[in-house]
Structures are given as structure tokens and as C-alpha cells.
Design a protein around this motif. Structure first.
Motif, mmCIF file in Angstrom:
data_model
loop_
_atom_site.group_PDB
_atom_site.id
_atom_site.type_symbol
_atom_site.label_atom_id
_atom_site.label_comp_id
_atom_site.label_asym_id
_atom_site.label_seq_id
_atom_site.Cartn_x
_atom_site.Cartn_y
_atom_site.Cartn_z
ATOM 1 N N SER A 172 18.388 21.561 -4.741
ATOM 2 C CA SER A 172 17.563 20.885 -3.737
ATOM 3 C C SER A 172 16.087 21.187 -3.960
ATOM 4 C CB SER A 172 17.949 21.342 -2.330
ATOM 5 O OG SER A 172 19.299 21.053 -2.044
ATOM 6 N N ASP A 173 15.259 20.190 -3.705
ATOM 7 C CA ASP A 173 13.815 20.382 -3.676
ATOM 8 C C ASP A 173 13.455 20.815 -2.260
ATOM 9 O OD1 ASP A 173 11.004 19.794 -3.173
ATOM 10 O OD2 ASP A 173 10.984 18.745 -5.090
ATOM 11 N N VAL A 174 13.014 22.074 -2.106
ATOM 12 C CA VAL A 174 12.826 22.611 -0.755
ATOM 13 C C VAL A 174 11.631 21.985 -0.053
ATOM 14 C CG1 VAL A 174 14.068 24.776 -1.037
ATOM 15 C CG2 VAL A 174 11.680 24.633 -1.773
ATOM 16 N N ILE A 175 10.636 21.553 -0.799
ATOM 17 C CA ILE A 175 9.506 20.886 -0.154
ATOM 18 C C ILE A 175 9.945 19.544 0.408
ATOM 19 C CG2 ILE A 175 7.248 19.822 -0.539
ATOM 20 C CD1 ILE A 175 6.572 22.083 -2.426
ATOM 21 N N GLU A 176 10.733 18.795 -0.361
ATOM 22 C CA GLU A 176 11.247 17.525 0.144
ATOM 23 C C GLU A 176 12.164 17.744 1.345
ATOM 24 O OE1 GLU A 176 13.101 15.391 -3.013
ATOM 25 O OE2 GLU A 176 11.223 15.020 -4.090
ATOM 26 N N MET A 177 12.980 18.799 1.300
ATOM 27 C CA MET A 177 13.860 19.106 2.426
ATOM 28 C C MET A 177 13.037 19.433 3.661
ATOM 29 S SD MET A 177 16.893 21.993 2.726
ATOM 30 C CE MET A 177 17.965 21.171 1.536
ATOM 31 N N ALA A 178 11.978 20.226 3.481
ATOM 32 C CA ALA A 178 11.118 20.575 4.604
ATOM 33 C C ALA A 178 10.448 19.341 5.194
ATOM 34 C CB ALA A 178 10.052 21.576 4.155
ATOM 35 N N GLU A 179 10.061 18.401 4.345
ATOM 36 C CA GLU A 179 9.449 17.169 4.827
ATOM 37 C C GLU A 179 10.449 16.355 5.656
ATOM 38 O OE1 GLU A 179 5.924 15.705 4.066
ATOM 39 O OE2 GLU A 179 6.120 17.824 4.549
ATOM 40 N N ARG A 180 11.699 16.326 5.215
ATOM 41 C CA ARG A 180 12.718 15.605 5.992
ATOM 42 C C ARG A 180 12.952 16.265 7.348
ATOM 43 N NH1 ARG A 180 15.352 15.642 0.946
ATOM 44 N NH2 ARG A 180 16.920 17.159 1.636
ATOM 45 N N ARG A 206 10.812 35.380 -8.799
ATOM 46 C CA ARG A 206 11.600 35.738 -9.977
ATOM 47 C C ARG A 206 12.590 34.651 -10.377
ATOM 48 N NH1 ARG A 206 13.279 42.112 -8.930
ATOM 49 N NH2 ARG A 206 11.158 42.904 -8.486
ATOM 50 N N GLY A 207 12.584 33.535 -9.652
ATOM 51 C CA GLY A 207 13.496 32.439 -9.960
ATOM 52 C C GLY A 207 12.743 31.162 -10.261
ATOM 53 N N VAL A 208 13.431 30.035 -10.065
ATOM 54 C CA VAL A 208 12.887 28.725 -10.457
ATOM 55 C C VAL A 208 12.513 27.859 -9.254
ATOM 56 C CG1 VAL A 208 14.238 28.765 -12.584
ATOM 57 C CG2 VAL A 208 15.184 27.636 -10.549
ATOM 58 N N MET A 209 12.546 28.416 -8.049
ATOM 59 C CA MET A 209 12.389 27.594 -6.852
ATOM 60 C C MET A 209 10.944 27.321 -6.450
ATOM 61 S SD MET A 209 15.286 26.552 -6.211
ATOM 62 C CE MET A 209 14.915 25.708 -4.689
ATOM 63 N N LYS A 210 9.989 27.785 -7.241
ATOM 64 C CA LYS A 210 8.565 27.556 -6.946
ATOM 65 C C LYS A 210 8.246 27.986 -5.513
ATOM 66 C CE LYS A 210 8.342 23.703 -10.210
ATOM 67 N NZ LYS A 210 8.051 22.254 -10.397
#
Length: 262
Positions: A172-180, A206-210
């Protein structure tokens, strides 16, 4: 006021009492109590004593809805949520974090959305439903294990939680989820993940989630909820290593979440 809090799950297998001590030692603003197999986490009086002793408030209660806490406070799911709300009210917490039902909890799942709304109305406590993920053994397509679904942005919950480790598994793209979610986003479990099938709960960054970009996005949107560090320190070989991970996580949160004043 935004609180940067420590989840008691972050110091497992050490106890809830140890978590309060770590939070005070390393400079966190508050604690989120994960109700689990540690008996102390289930006891209002004990938690109040920890709050007073460490001068460390509780901002949230995580209801016992994990696989390994299925028998904590009985097996009736609504009763567990009611007890979580009572504990939250007694210790001054504003939020109860809850996972969506497992797919085999069909009766519970069928009334979950309306039931959560009813609980919020009757208790005055916010039930922030957390994003989960499809279960998968590898990078292949996963199996839906939650009802009415693992993504709370798709349901009309009044309050929601974003967990970055869970989002990593789901892709999941967490920024897009937050926008929703918009203003319904009430609570953050700040952590990280590599995108594997494991729920890793890495130190943020330390991961890929930006995670840094996500925090900056929240700051720009003037997010007013709690940011809770929920990391996995089980592989730490010493207390000093665990403390370093907790400090690194807190510093990361404070560095990248800063509401800009015009």
C-alpha cells in the motif's frame, strides 16, 4: 498537541512495566498499552501506578485482537472491545486501536462497521480501525483474511489507524491511503517494512516505506492525532541496543514530523 508515543509492544519480550521505564528514559511523550498476555497490561490499577510513577500518560489502548491474544479477556470479541474502552477511559486514553475481524469471525464481522460506530457513541472513546494486509507465504498474491476488509479507508469508520509495517506487506502507498482517509485518520503506528511477507516492524527509515516523506505529508496536512512508535526490538542483544533503537525511532519521528508555521 501531537504526542510521540511508544507502544509497549516495542520492548517485547520485556514487560509493560519495562516499556514505561524505557519511554520515560528515552524521552517519549506517552505510551500506547498493548493489552496482551502480560497480566499487568490488563489491569487498570497497575497501569495507573505506572503512569504516576513515570509521569508518563497513556494515549491509547490496543485491544487484544491479535492471533496470540485471542483468549485475553475471554473469546467474545465485543466484550473485549467494551473492556478496552473501559480501560481507556479509566487511564485517560482517547483511543482504542482495533484490527478488523478475522474472516472466520463471521458474526462479528457482519456487524463490525455499525458496531464500532455504536461503541464510539456509547463510550465516547474513538475506536481507530487499523489497516492490515493479505496473508501470503511469499511475494505472490495473498489471501484475504480480514472482513469486511484489511483496508479501513474503504469503510465508513469515523476513526482509523495507519501502520507502515502492515502497509509494506500489502504493498500500500501510505500517503494515498492517508488521503483517502482524510480527517478520519486518527492514529499512526510509525514503523517500517521491506515489502516481504513478514510483519517486520522495522525502525522507521530502515525499510522501503518512505516513512520520512509520510511524516512530512502528515505535517503539511496538520495531522492532529498520535504518532506511536511500534517497532520490533526482539533481535536486540542488549538493553543498550534496545535503547538505541528506541532513541533512533523517536529522533526520526521528531525530525520528520514538524508542522510548519506560515
Amino acid at each position: 498537541m501531537n504526542l510521540i508515543a511508544l507502544s509497549t509492544a516495542s520492548v517485547y519480550p520485556e514487560s509493560t512495566a519495562h516499556a514505561f521505564g524505557y519511554a520515560a528514559q528515552t524521552g517519549y511523550d506517552a505510551v500506547e498499552v498493548m493489552v496482551g498476555i502480560d497480566a499487568l497490561s490488563q489491569q487498570t490499577a497497575a497501569i495507573k501506578q505506572l503512569v504516576d510513577h513515570h509521569e508518563m500518560p497513556v494515549c491509547a489502548i490496543h485491544a487484544p485482537c491479535l492471533l496470540w491474544t485471542q483468549r485475553v479477556w475471554g473469546t467474545e470479541p465485543w466484550g473485549k472491545l467494551e473492556r478496552s474502552a473501559e480501560l481507556a477511559a479509566d487511564v485517560g486514553a482517547e483511543v482504542v486501536v482495533v484490527h478488523p475481524p478475522f474472516r472466520w469471525q463471521k458474526d462479528y464481522a457482519a456487524g463490525f462497521v455499525d458496531g464500532i460506530a455504536a461503541l464510539e457513541a456509547s463510550t465516547g472513546v474513538a475506536f481507530a480501525v487499523e489497516n492490515m494486509y493479505p496473508w501470503r507465504a511469499s511475494s505472490r498474491r495473498g489471501m484475504e483474511m480480514y472482513l469486511p476488509g484489511w483496508d479501513p479507508s474503504e469503510q465508513p469508520y469515523a476513526n482509523t489507524t495507519i501502520d507502515l509495517s502492515h502497509a509494506a506487506i500489502a504493498g500500500s502507498d501510505v500517503i494515498e491511503m492517508a488521503e483517502r482517509m482524510g480527517d478520519r485518520l486518527r492514529h499512526i503506528h510509525l514503523t517500517d517494512g521491506s515489502g516481504s511477507a513478514k510483519d517486520e516492524h522495522l525502525v522507521p527509515g530502515r525499510g522501503v516505506m518512505k516513512a520520512a516523506a509520510f511524516l512530512s505529508h502528515l505535517a503539511e496536512r496538520e495531522f492532529g492525532g498520535h504518532i506511536v512508535l511500534e517497532i520490533n526490538t526482539r533481535k536486540c542483544t542488549s538493553r543498550a541496543e534496545r535503547v538505541n533503537d528506541l532513541i533512533e525511532s523517536l529522533d526520526f519521528a521528531r525530525q520528520h514530523f514538524a508542522i510548519r508555521t506560515p
